[in-house]
Design a protein around this motif. Structure first.
Motif, PDB file in Angstrom:
ATOM      1  N   ILE A  82       0.857  -1.188   0.000  1.00 33.86           N
ATOM      2  CA  ILE A  82       0.000   0.000   0.000  1.00 33.86           C
ATOM      3  C   ILE A  82       0.888   1.231   0.000  1.00 33.86           C
ATOM      4  O   ILE A  82       1.784   1.362   0.842  1.00 33.86           O
ATOM      5  CB  ILE A  82      -0.925   0.029   1.235  1.00 33.86           C
ATOM      6  CG1 ILE A  82      -1.961  -1.099   1.145  1.00 33.86           C
ATOM      7  CG2 ILE A  82      -1.630   1.376   1.342  1.00 33.86           C
ATOM      8  CD1 ILE A  82      -2.929  -1.133   2.311  1.00 33.86           C
ATOM      9  N   MET A  83       0.674   2.114  -0.965  1.00 30.92           N
ATOM     10  CA  MET A  83       1.419   3.367  -0.990  1.00 30.92           C
ATOM     11  C   MET A  83       0.530   4.468  -0.418  1.00 30.92           C
ATOM     12  O   MET A  83      -0.581   4.691  -0.900  1.00 30.92           O
ATOM     13  CB  MET A  83       1.834   3.721  -2.418  1.00 30.92           C
ATOM     14  CG  MET A  83       2.683   4.976  -2.496  1.00 30.92           C
ATOM     15  SD  MET A  83       3.062   5.442  -4.196  1.00 30.92           S
ATOM     16  CE  MET A  83       4.424   4.366  -4.565  1.00 30.92           C
ATOM     17  N   VAL A  84       1.025   5.148   0.616  1.00 31.63           N
ATOM     18  CA  VAL A  84       0.244   6.204   1.259  1.00 31.63           C
ATOM     19  C   VAL A  84       0.617   7.549   0.636  1.00 31.63           C
ATOM     20  O   VAL A  84       1.794   7.930   0.628  1.00 31.63           O
ATOM     21  CB  VAL A  84       0.517   6.229   2.780  1.00 31.63           C
ATOM     22  CG1 VAL A  84      -0.254   7.363   3.442  1.00 31.63           C
ATOM     23  CG2 VAL A  84       0.136   4.892   3.396  1.00 31.63           C
ATOM     24  N   PRO A  88      -5.169  12.883  -4.124  1.00 26.91           N
ATOM     25  CA  PRO A  88      -5.443  12.099  -5.332  1.00 26.91           C
ATOM     26  C   PRO A  88      -4.484  12.444  -6.471  1.00 26.91           C
ATOM     27  O   PRO A  88      -4.112  11.585  -7.262  1.00 26.91           O
ATOM     28  CB  PRO A  88      -6.876  12.499  -5.701  1.00 26.91           C
ATOM     29  CG  PRO A  88      -7.496  12.938  -4.427  1.00 26.91           C
ATOM     30  CD  PRO A  88      -6.389  13.555  -3.629  1.00 26.91           C
ATOM     31  N   LYS A  89      -4.053  13.721  -6.546  1.00 23.92           N
ATOM     32  CA  LYS A  89      -3.152  14.111  -7.631  1.00 23.92           C
ATOM     33  C   LYS A  89      -1.803  13.400  -7.525  1.00 23.92           C
ATOM     34  O   LYS A  89      -1.156  13.127  -8.537  1.00 23.92           O
ATOM     35  CB  LYS A  89      -2.934  15.628  -7.624  1.00 23.92           C
ATOM     36  CG  LYS A  89      -4.010  16.360  -8.407  1.00 23.92           C
ATOM     37  CD  LYS A  89      -3.653  17.808  -8.634  1.00 23.92           C
ATOM     38  CE  LYS A  89      -4.101  18.641  -7.460  1.00 23.92           C
ATOM     39  NZ  LYS A  89      -4.056  20.098  -7.762  1.00 23.92           N
ATOM     40  N   ASP A  90      -1.371  13.106  -6.282  1.00 26.44           N
ATOM     41  CA  ASP A  90      -0.117  12.370  -6.103  1.00 26.44           C
ATOM     42  C   ASP A  90      -0.274  10.952  -6.644  1.00 26.44           C
ATOM     43  O   ASP A  90       0.607  10.418  -7.317  1.00 26.44           O
ATOM     44  CB  ASP A  90       0.264  12.330  -4.615  1.00 26.44           C
ATOM     45  CG  ASP A  90       0.422  13.727  -4.033  1.00 26.44           C
ATOM     46  OD1 ASP A  90       0.849  14.627  -4.780  1.00 26.44           O
ATOM     47  OD2 ASP A  90       0.111  13.919  -2.845  1.00 26.44           O
ATOM     48  N   LEU A  91      -1.440  10.357  -6.336  1.00 24.42           N
ATOM     49  CA  LEU A  91      -1.743   9.017  -6.846  1.00 24.42           C
ATOM     50  C   LEU A  91      -1.676   9.011  -8.376  1.00 24.42           C
ATOM     51  O   LEU A  91      -1.064   8.133  -8.983  1.00 24.42           O
ATOM     52  CB  LEU A  91      -3.138   8.621  -6.351  1.00 24.42           C
ATOM     53  CG  LEU A  91      -3.695   7.241  -6.680  1.00 24.42           C
ATOM     54  CD1 LEU A  91      -4.752   6.851  -5.654  1.00 24.42           C
ATOM     55  CD2 LEU A  91      -4.308   7.192  -8.062  1.00 24.42           C
ATOM     56  N   MET A  92      -2.293  10.044  -8.995  1.00 21.95           N
ATOM     57  CA  MET A  92      -2.283  10.127 -10.464  1.00 21.95           C
ATOM     58  C   MET A  92      -0.846  10.178 -10.986  1.00 21.95           C
ATOM     59  O   MET A  92      -0.522   9.587 -12.010  1.00 21.95           O
ATOM     60  CB  MET A  92      -3.010  11.390 -10.945  1.00 21.95           C
ATOM     61  CG  MET A  92      -4.404  11.569 -10.408  1.00 21.95           C
ATOM     62  SD  MET A  92      -5.606  10.499 -11.214  1.00 21.95           S
ATOM     63  CE  MET A  92      -7.063  10.855 -10.223  1.00 21.95           C
ATOM     64  N   ALA A  93       0.014  10.920 -10.272  1.00 24.45           N
ATOM     65  CA  ALA A  93       1.402  11.047 -10.718  1.00 24.45           C
ATOM     66  C   ALA A  93       2.086   9.680 -10.719  1.00 24.45           C
ATOM     67  O   ALA A  93       2.801   9.334 -11.668  1.00 24.45           O
ATOM     68  CB  ALA A  93       2.161  12.027  -9.823  1.00 24.45           C
ATOM     69  N   PHE A  94       1.843   8.880  -9.674  1.00 28.98           N
ATOM     70  CA  PHE A  94       2.459   7.550  -9.627  1.00 28.98           C
ATOM     71  C   PHE A  94       1.860   6.632 -10.687  1.00 28.98           C
ATOM     72  O   PHE A  94       2.558   5.813 -11.274  1.00 28.98           O
ATOM     73  CB  PHE A  94       2.305   6.927  -8.229  1.00 28.98           C
ATOM     74  CG  PHE A  94       3.278   7.497  -7.236  1.00 28.98           C
ATOM     75  CD1 PHE A  94       4.631   7.196  -7.330  1.00 28.98           C
ATOM     76  CD2 PHE A  94       2.857   8.344  -6.227  1.00 28.98           C
ATOM     77  CE1 PHE A  94       5.548   7.732  -6.430  1.00 28.98           C
ATOM     78  CE2 PHE A  94       3.757   8.890  -5.326  1.00 28.98           C
ATOM     79  CZ  PHE A  94       5.106   8.582  -5.429  1.00 28.98           C
ATOM     80  N   GLU A  95       0.553   6.772 -10.941  1.00 31.33           N
ATOM     81  CA  GLU A  95      -0.072   5.951 -11.973  1.00 31.33           C
ATOM     82  C   GLU A  95       0.472   6.297 -13.349  1.00 31.33           C
ATOM     83  O   GLU A  95       0.632   5.437 -14.200  1.00 31.33           O
ATOM     84  CB  GLU A  95      -1.596   6.117 -11.939  1.00 31.33           C
ATOM     85  CG  GLU A  95      -2.252   5.409 -10.771  1.00 31.33           C
ATOM     86  CD  GLU A  95      -1.990   3.908 -10.813  1.00 31.33           C
ATOM     87  OE1 GLU A  95      -2.533   3.240 -11.689  1.00 31.33           O
ATOM     88  OE2 GLU A  95      -1.210   3.418  -9.968  1.00 31.33           O
ATOM     89  N   TYR A 104      -3.161   1.818  -3.029  1.00 29.98           N
ATOM     90  CA  TYR A 104      -2.886   3.151  -2.484  1.00 29.98           C
ATOM     91  C   TYR A 104      -3.717   3.401  -1.236  1.00 29.98           C
ATOM     92  O   TYR A 104      -4.706   2.706  -0.975  1.00 29.98           O
ATOM     93  CB  TYR A 104      -3.249   4.241  -3.498  1.00 29.98           C
ATOM     94  CG  TYR A 104      -2.349   4.291  -4.696  1.00 29.98           C
ATOM     95  CD1 TYR A 104      -1.175   5.031  -4.679  1.00 29.98           C
ATOM     96  CD2 TYR A 104      -2.691   3.604  -5.859  1.00 29.98           C
ATOM     97  CE1 TYR A 104      -0.352   5.082  -5.794  1.00 29.98           C
ATOM     98  CE2 TYR A 104      -1.878   3.654  -6.976  1.00 29.98           C
ATOM     99  CZ  TYR A 104      -0.710   4.392  -6.933  1.00 29.98           C
ATOM    100  OH  TYR A 104       0.102   4.447  -8.030  1.00 29.98           O
ATOM    101  N   HIS A 105      -3.328   4.425  -0.503  1.00 26.02           N
ATOM    102  CA  HIS A 105      -4.198   4.976   0.525  1.00 26.02           C
ATOM    103  C   HIS A 105      -4.021   6.490   0.496  1.00 26.02           C
ATOM    104  O   HIS A 105      -2.904   6.982   0.636  1.00 26.02           O
ATOM    105  CB  HIS A 105      -3.851   4.414   1.912  1.00 26.02           C
ATOM    106  CG  HIS A 105      -4.978   4.553   2.881  1.00 26.02           C
ATOM    107  ND1 HIS A 105      -5.987   3.623   2.983  1.00 26.02           N
ATOM    108  CD2 HIS A 105      -5.279   5.540   3.752  1.00 26.02           C
ATOM    109  CE1 HIS A 105      -6.854   4.029   3.893  1.00 26.02           C
ATOM    110  NE2 HIS A 105      -6.451   5.183   4.374  1.00 26.02           N
TER     111      HIS A 105
END
Lengths: 199, 199
Positions: A82-84, A88-95, A104-105
């Motif tokens: 799980i990546m914390v 949401p924009k950080d999640l998009m960057a990793f995706e 993710y969390h």
């Protein structure tokens, strides 16, 4: 002379957006008047729909229009990591990076006592519950921004998780790829030296 | 990874605004998600209302939400003078100045054959009809921008009006108040010398 009421209202509305002052808002309002009717209707609907249809995924806190977000409902993703992240924009960057296929969390913020944001205000509790309910998770990656708030939030979470004997990691700090050493700040340089790797 | 559809739609909508690129649109869309629901509803309604409720005054072409605009329906304004402007925003500028209490006529553009804008595309016909129907008007002030298009539109209108023996004037050209001579362009300086006044 005041603007007709509907225009004044629209100028007010545009001015609530970040970085939009009165001059820009006026320009946008007049531009809106000349836009095709369909475009304005779409714009108007899109605003309402973002408010009505988007909510946080009950599992990870990511934003989604579905009941559970695409990542949590995808059985092909690595269920052991799980990546914390903060937003949401950080999640998009990793995706977009495309190399990470775990879960993710999304915290939706960081601890910031000065702003009255404590552990209850961000999605920390749901992370702990999630880890307690789920024995598959072997690693939690704390991918928070390297601001003072991000760092202390990472410390706080790692202390909560460690007793559960789950591996807690954080992102490597160092020089940005393509950047010049002469312009790097000294904390970044210190981290880059500390984290040096064998060639 | 794509954004959930409602967000993607809103980003698209923001990107249709002038000067808003993908990064800004994304920032605005995420900001919108966190705005109070009422603000978003107001914004959404204001967009539709500007499109539905605002129309051109049938007399002068100014934008208004009433049947006839406040200026045309005000009997206390000087009915003998009509100031011709390009855009409603120009009218607002003169109203803010506060020294002019005559009537207006808003062209909604200037003649620009290169862009396919001829006399039929802007409110020139309605100006002529208005002057023919109304014997009170003694002066028409052509307050158009001093661009090539503005100047030629002024010439065109003045030729149409002159036979009716109505006085046609245009705004004084010269140095902006508070500006430096050394930075003024030579056409402005030429006009300032030509239009010099006795002290």
């Amino acid at each position: 002379m005041q603007y007709p009421l509907p225009i004044a209202h629209l100028i007010d509305a545009y001015m609530r957006l970040p970085g939009v002052g009165e001059k820009t808002a006026t320009r946008l309002a007049f531009y809106t008047m000349d836009m095709p009717e369909k475009d304005v209707e779409d714009f108007s609907k899109a605003l309402i729909q973002v408010k009505n249809d988007i909510h946080q995924c009950p599992i990870c806190g990511n934003i989604t229009e579905k009941e559970v977000c695409d990542i949590c409902s995808n059985p092909n993703r690595d269920q052991t990591t799980i990546m914390v992240v903060e937003q949401p924009k950080d999640l998009m960057a990793f995706e977009e990076m495309g190399e990470y296929d775990g879960l993710y969390h999304v915290l939706h913020g960081v601890l910031s006592p000065m702003d009255g944001i404590g552990p209850e205000e961000i999605n920390i509790k749901s992370l702990i519950t999630r880890l307690q309910k789920n024995d598959d998770v072997k690693e939690v990656i704390l991918a928070l921004n390297s601001t003072p708030e991000g760092e202390s939030t990472a410390m706080y979470i790692s202390k909560l998780i460690k007793p559960a004997e789950i591996k807690v990691t954080r992102l490597a700090a160092g020089l940005s790829v393509g950047s010049d050493i002469e312009y790097a700040n000294s904390i970044t340089l210190k981290r880059a030296v500390q984290g040096r790797t064998a060639l």
